[in-house]
Design a protein around this motif. Structure first.
Motif, PDB file in Angstrom:
ATOM      1  N   ARG A 167       0.974  -1.130  -0.033  1.00  0.00           N
ATOM      2  CA  ARG A 167      -0.079  -0.006   0.060  1.00  0.00           C
ATOM      3  C   ARG A 167       1.031   1.277  -0.163  1.00  0.00           C
ATOM      4  O   ARG A 167       0.331   2.113  -0.697  1.00  0.00           O
ATOM      5  CB  ARG A 167      -1.114   0.003   1.278  1.00  0.00           C
ATOM      6  CG  ARG A 167      -2.182   1.252   1.122  1.00  0.00           C
ATOM      7  CD  ARG A 167      -3.266   1.008   2.046  1.00  0.00           C
ATOM      8  NE  ARG A 167      -2.742   1.309   3.398  1.00  0.00           N
ATOM      9  CZ  ARG A 167      -3.522   1.177   4.346  1.00  0.00           C
ATOM     10  NH1 ARG A 167      -4.777   1.067   4.227  1.00  0.00           N
ATOM     11  NH2 ARG A 167      -3.166   1.346   5.762  1.00  0.00           N
ATOM     12  N   ALA A 168       1.977   1.251   0.697  1.00  0.00           N
ATOM     13  CA  ALA A 168       3.166   2.324   0.571  1.00  0.00           C
ATOM     14  C   ALA A 168       3.332   2.585  -0.850  1.00  0.00           C
ATOM     15  O   ALA A 168       3.609   3.648  -1.061  1.00  0.00           O
ATOM     16  CB  ALA A 168       4.275   2.075   1.531  1.00  0.00           C
ATOM     17  N   ALA A 169       3.746   1.588  -1.576  1.00  0.00           N
ATOM     18  CA  ALA A 169       4.315   1.695  -2.864  1.00  0.00           C
ATOM     19  C   ALA A 169       3.334   2.199  -3.840  1.00  0.00           C
ATOM     20  O   ALA A 169       3.399   3.140  -4.412  1.00  0.00           O
ATOM     21  CB  ALA A 169       4.734   0.468  -3.510  1.00  0.00           C
ATOM     22  N   TYR A 170       2.094   1.834  -3.655  1.00  0.00           N
ATOM     23  CA  TYR A 170       0.693   2.454  -4.445  1.00  0.00           C
ATOM     24  C   TYR A 170       0.481   3.740  -4.007  1.00  0.00           C
ATOM     25  O   TYR A 170       0.161   4.607  -4.836  1.00  0.00           O
ATOM     26  CB  TYR A 170      -0.336   1.584  -4.282  1.00  0.00           C
ATOM     27  CG  TYR A 170      -0.367   0.135  -4.566  1.00  0.00           C
ATOM     28  CD1 TYR A 170       0.533  -0.133  -5.918  1.00  0.00           C
ATOM     29  CD2 TYR A 170      -0.780  -1.072  -3.917  1.00  0.00           C
ATOM     30  CE1 TYR A 170       0.567  -1.519  -6.131  1.00  0.00           C
ATOM     31  CE2 TYR A 170      -0.667  -2.243  -4.363  1.00  0.00           C
ATOM     32  CZ  TYR A 170       0.126  -2.562  -5.593  1.00  0.00           C
ATOM     33  OH  TYR A 170       0.134  -3.940  -5.899  1.00  0.00           O
ATOM     34  N   ARG A 171       0.510   3.977  -2.716  1.00  0.00           N
ATOM     35  CA  ARG A 171       0.238   5.474  -2.176  1.00  0.00           C
ATOM     36  C   ARG A 171       1.378   6.537  -2.870  1.00  0.00           C
ATOM     37  O   ARG A 171       0.991   7.566  -3.160  1.00  0.00           O
ATOM     38  CB  ARG A 171       0.285   5.490  -0.873  1.00  0.00           C
ATOM     39  CG  ARG A 171      -1.152   5.046  -0.142  1.00  0.00           C
ATOM     40  CD  ARG A 171      -1.244   4.957   1.185  1.00  0.00           C
ATOM     41  NE  ARG A 171      -2.516   5.104   1.743  1.00  0.00           N
ATOM     42  CZ  ARG A 171      -2.854   4.885   2.989  1.00  0.00           C
ATOM     43  NH1 ARG A 171      -1.925   4.838   4.058  1.00  0.00           N
ATOM     44  NH2 ARG A 171      -4.069   4.665   3.471  1.00  0.00           N
ATOM     45  N   THR A 172       2.769   6.023  -2.883  1.00  0.00           N
ATOM     46  CA  THR A 172       3.697   6.886  -3.284  1.00  0.00           C
ATOM     47  C   THR A 172       3.340   7.077  -4.824  1.00  0.00           C
ATOM     48  O   THR A 172       3.496   8.145  -5.173  1.00  0.00           O
ATOM     49  CB  THR A 172       4.888   5.817  -2.985  1.00  0.00           C
ATOM     50  OG1 THR A 172       5.336   5.734  -1.766  1.00  0.00           O
ATOM     51  CG2 THR A 172       6.379   6.787  -3.819  1.00  0.00           C
ATOM     52  N   GLY A 173       2.999   6.090  -5.580  1.00  0.00           N
ATOM     53  CA  GLY A 173       2.877   6.308  -6.893  1.00  0.00           C
ATOM     54  C   GLY A 173       1.369   7.130  -7.296  1.00  0.00           C
ATOM     55  O   GLY A 173       1.440   7.924  -8.218  1.00  0.00           O
ATOM     56  N   LEU A 174       0.616   7.402  -6.239  1.00  0.00           N
ATOM     57  CA  LEU A 174      -0.471   8.465  -6.526  1.00  0.00           C
ATOM     58  C   LEU A 174       0.002   9.647  -5.675  1.00  0.00           C
ATOM     59  O   LEU A 174      -0.819  10.689  -5.807  1.00  0.00           O
ATOM     60  CB  LEU A 174      -1.845   7.762  -5.627  1.00  0.00           C
ATOM     61  CG  LEU A 174      -2.365   6.599  -6.071  1.00  0.00           C
ATOM     62  CD1 LEU A 174      -3.280   6.033  -5.281  1.00  0.00           C
ATOM     63  CD2 LEU A 174      -3.035   6.939  -7.513  1.00  0.00           C
ATOM     64  N   GLY A 175       1.037   9.881  -5.378  1.00  0.00           N
ATOM     65  CA  GLY A 175       1.480  11.044  -4.725  1.00  0.00           C
ATOM     66  C   GLY A 175       0.886  11.397  -3.182  1.00  0.00           C
ATOM     67  O   GLY A 175       1.023  12.246  -2.700  1.00  0.00           O
ATOM     68  N   GLN A 176       0.575  10.169  -2.637  1.00  0.00           N
ATOM     69  CA  GLN A 176      -0.167  10.200  -1.266  1.00  0.00           C
ATOM     70  C   GLN A 176       1.172   9.897  -0.214  1.00  0.00           C
ATOM     71  O   GLN A 176       0.970   8.919   0.458  1.00  0.00           O
ATOM     72  CB  GLN A 176      -1.393   9.253  -1.239  1.00  0.00           C
ATOM     73  CG  GLN A 176      -2.348   9.384  -1.801  1.00  0.00           C
ATOM     74  CD  GLN A 176      -3.495   8.528  -2.109  1.00  0.00           C
ATOM     75  OE1 GLN A 176      -3.216   7.184  -1.191  1.00  0.00           O
ATOM     76  NE2 GLN A 176      -4.377   8.691  -2.608  1.00  0.00           N
ATOM     77  N   PHE A 177       2.047  10.793  -0.232  1.00  0.00           N
ATOM     78  CA  PHE A 177       3.255  10.587   0.661  1.00  0.00           C
ATOM     79  C   PHE A 177       3.085  10.233   2.070  1.00  0.00           C
ATOM     80  O   PHE A 177       3.518   9.548   2.828  1.00  0.00           O
ATOM     81  CB  PHE A 177       4.331  11.651   0.243  1.00  0.00           C
ATOM     82  CG  PHE A 177       4.651  11.621  -1.234  1.00  0.00           C
ATOM     83  CD1 PHE A 177       5.233  10.648  -1.742  1.00  0.00           C
ATOM     84  CD2 PHE A 177       4.120  12.836  -1.914  1.00  0.00           C
ATOM     85  CE1 PHE A 177       5.401  10.819  -3.199  1.00  0.00           C
ATOM     86  CE2 PHE A 177       4.681  12.877  -3.290  1.00  0.00           C
ATOM     87  CZ  PHE A 177       5.366  11.873  -3.812  1.00  0.00           C
ATOM     88  N   ASP A 178       2.123  11.320   2.722  1.00  0.00           N
ATOM     89  CA  ASP A 178       1.781  10.915   4.168  1.00  0.00           C
ATOM     90  C   ASP A 178       1.172   9.686   4.537  1.00  0.00           C
ATOM     91  O   ASP A 178       1.778   9.126   5.347  1.00  0.00           O
ATOM     92  CB  ASP A 178       0.813  12.257   4.635  1.00  0.00           C
ATOM     93  CG  ASP A 178       1.363  13.578   4.509  1.00  0.00           C
ATOM     94  OD1 ASP A 178       2.584  13.701   4.537  1.00  0.00           O
ATOM     95  OD2 ASP A 178       0.510  14.543   4.580  1.00  0.00           O
TER      96      ASP A 178
END
Length: 194
Positions: A167-178
């Protein structure tokens, strides 16, 4: 126990001399032959087990995986279909069929089989594969949704940590860094508690 497959094969063969109708022994010795790359012998052993019990799910799965390792996809799919027909309420044959389609490069059919496996029984890990398939198609919100479904299956801490990594990797891809950072912290907390 010692990791000596040749010795394992010898022991199973000795057992089968005394008990030739022991279907599990035939399947296990077949599995050892498959691990050794001795595919013809593996198939012969699984066929012996299936001769004793044509609905023996373990042997059907094992023979299909042997054909899959041989890249004989037609025969692998044939045996996985037979497994599904005999055990339609079991998630494992759908999961195995998904793996076959994945190996063949048919990702849409793989996803369909994995979804069937997950909806039959929420198998831990199946949703991770579905999330990966969504992710490689660029559907990161869909990938996150499948990871979150896996988190709800109540897996072991290690699996939950893996889910948070994905999920961290996918969130990073979406720019959801927090959110990605929050997942990373959760992974470390799980690791520390273990």
């Amino acid at each position: 126990i010692q990791g000596d497959r040749a010795e394992g094969i010898r022991i199973y063969r000795e057992l089968l001399e005394k008990y030739p109708r022991e279907k599990y022994a035939w399947s296990f010795v077949g599995r050892l032959h498959r691990f050794e790359g001795e595919y013809r012998e593996a198939i012969a052993c699984q066929e012996k087990a299936l001769g004793l019990d044509p609905a023996f799910d373990f042997a059907l799965n094992e023979i299909a995986y042997t054909y899959l390792r041989m890249q004989n996809y037609e025969k692998a799919i044939e045996h996985f279909r037979r497994y599904i027909a005999l055990h339609p309420g079991d998630a494992n044959p759908y999961d195995s069929m998904g793996e076959a389609y994945f190996a063949m490069g048919d990702l849409d059919e793989a996803a369909r089989m994995y979804e069937k496996a997950f909806t039959t029984t929420s198998m831990v890990g199946t949703a991770v594969i579905l999330s990966y398939l969504r992710g490689i198609h660029g559907d990161l919100p869909g990938a996150i949704a499948w990871i979150e479904r896996d988190m709800q299956t109540g897996g072991q801490p290690g699996q939950i940590a893996v889910d948070h990594c994905w999920r961290a990797a996918y969130r990073t891809g979406l720019g959801q860094f927090d959110g990605a950072l929050e997942d990373a912290r959760t992974v470390f907390a799980i690791a520390d508690s273990a």
